[in-house]
Scaffold this motif. Sequence first.
Motif, short mmCIF file in Angstrom:
data_model
loop_
_atom_site.label_atom_id
_atom_site.label_comp_id
_atom_site.label_asym_id
_atom_site.label_seq_id
_atom_site.Cartn_x
_atom_site.Cartn_y
_atom_site.Cartn_z
N VAL A 42 36.03 -84.29 -130.16
CA VAL A 42 36.13 -84.87 -128.82
C VAL A 42 37.42 -84.40 -128.13
N ASP A 43 38.50 -84.27 -128.90
CA ASP A 43 39.75 -83.75 -128.33
C ASP A 43 39.51 -82.40 -127.68
N GLN A 44 38.80 -81.52 -128.38
CA GLN A 44 38.53 -80.18 -127.85
C GLN A 44 37.64 -80.26 -126.61
N GLU A 45 36.60 -81.09 -126.67
CA GLU A 45 35.68 -81.23 -125.55
C GLU A 45 36.36 -81.86 -124.34
N PHE A 46 37.33 -82.72 -124.58
CA PHE A 46 37.99 -83.47 -123.52
C PHE A 46 39.12 -82.68 -122.86
N SER A 47 39.47 -81.55 -123.44
CA SER A 47 40.62 -80.79 -122.93
C SER A 47 40.45 -80.37 -121.47
N SER A 48 39.22 -80.14 -121.02
CA SER A 48 39.02 -79.76 -119.62
C SER A 48 39.34 -80.92 -118.68
N GLN A 49 39.08 -82.14 -119.13
CA GLN A 49 39.43 -83.30 -118.30
C GLN A 49 40.94 -83.48 -118.23
N ILE A 50 41.64 -83.16 -119.32
CA ILE A 50 43.10 -83.22 -119.32
C ILE A 50 43.64 -82.18 -118.34
N ALA A 51 43.09 -80.98 -118.41
CA ALA A 51 43.55 -79.89 -117.55
C ALA A 51 43.39 -80.22 -116.07
N SER A 52 42.35 -80.99 -115.73
CA SER A 52 42.13 -81.33 -114.32
C SER A 52 42.77 -82.67 -113.94
N SER A 53 43.50 -83.27 -114.86
CA SER A 53 44.19 -84.53 -114.57
C SER A 53 45.60 -84.25 -114.08
N ARG A 54 46.34 -85.30 -113.83
CA ARG A 54 47.74 -85.17 -113.40
C ARG A 54 48.69 -84.97 -114.57
N PHE A 55 48.14 -84.99 -115.81
CA PHE A 55 48.98 -84.92 -117.00
C PHE A 55 48.88 -83.54 -117.67
N SER A 56 50.01 -83.11 -118.22
CA SER A 56 50.03 -81.90 -119.02
C SER A 56 49.52 -82.24 -120.43
N ASN A 57 49.29 -81.23 -121.23
CA ASN A 57 48.88 -81.47 -122.63
C ASN A 57 49.95 -82.25 -123.39
N GLN A 58 51.22 -81.95 -123.13
CA GLN A 58 52.30 -82.66 -123.80
C GLN A 58 52.33 -84.13 -123.40
N GLN A 59 52.13 -84.39 -122.11
CA GLN A 59 52.09 -85.77 -121.65
C GLN A 59 50.89 -86.51 -122.24
N TRP A 60 49.75 -85.84 -122.30
CA TRP A 60 48.55 -86.46 -122.87
C TRP A 60 48.78 -86.82 -124.34
N SER A 61 49.43 -85.95 -125.08
CA SER A 61 49.74 -86.26 -126.48
C SER A 61 50.59 -87.50 -126.59
N LEU A 62 51.56 -87.64 -125.71
CA LEU A 62 52.41 -88.82 -125.70
C LEU A 62 51.61 -90.07 -125.34
N ILE A 63 50.73 -89.94 -124.37
CA ILE A 63 49.87 -91.06 -123.98
C ILE A 63 49.01 -91.50 -125.16
N MET A 64 48.46 -90.53 -125.88
CA MET A 64 47.59 -90.87 -127.01
C MET A 64 48.35 -91.53 -128.15
N THR A 65 49.63 -91.20 -128.32
CA THR A 65 50.40 -91.88 -129.37
C THR A 65 50.64 -93.34 -129.02
N ALA A 66 50.61 -93.67 -127.73
CA ALA A 66 50.83 -95.05 -127.30
C ALA A 66 49.52 -95.82 -127.11
N THR A 67 48.41 -95.18 -127.41
CA THR A 67 47.10 -95.79 -127.20
C THR A 67 46.41 -96.05 -128.54
N GLU A 68 45.87 -97.24 -128.68
CA GLU A 68 45.06 -97.56 -129.85
C GLU A 68 43.64 -97.82 -129.37
N PHE A 69 42.69 -97.49 -130.22
CA PHE A 69 41.31 -97.70 -129.87
C PHE A 69 40.75 -98.85 -130.69
#
Length: 164
Positions: free
Chosen positions: A17-44
Amino acid sequence: MSNTSWTDRIVGERMTVDQEFSSQIASSRFSNQQWSLIMTATEFEIEHPDDPDRAQIVADTDKLEQIIPELENVQSGMGAMAGAGGSGAGGSGSSGSGGLVDSIKGALGMGGGANDHAEKREAAERLTQAYADELQSHLESKGRWESVREAAVVTSEDDTEANS
């Protein structure tokens, strides 16, 4: 059944899913580095795991508030790299955020302030929930959702017993 958390059981699916979701990250306001930080602060979590009709994966973003300032630091650092002739640290956003101009504005105290902070948090919350939805759809398409949901019931029961 093993006492392994349901999240431990889906590591491979998360990578897909991370690989499939990468296009949504690219079109978001966040960089890959920011997304990684967001994911470390997120629990599912799986809400209502004992009810097959209502069960769903949700993003617990309670800890996001703590990392928003660091998102801005990552963004400023990327702007500095771009200003130094770098490639711009890809994917910094289709919404116009990030980059050299924003880092200069921030340095001059002309950044978005509290409103920008709230907007970043809301954007991160929306994106993490979209990821959770994608993850659940992926699990359903692979026939794994029911076993993961059932594992969440067991994990939830184990947590309840431990807290009693």
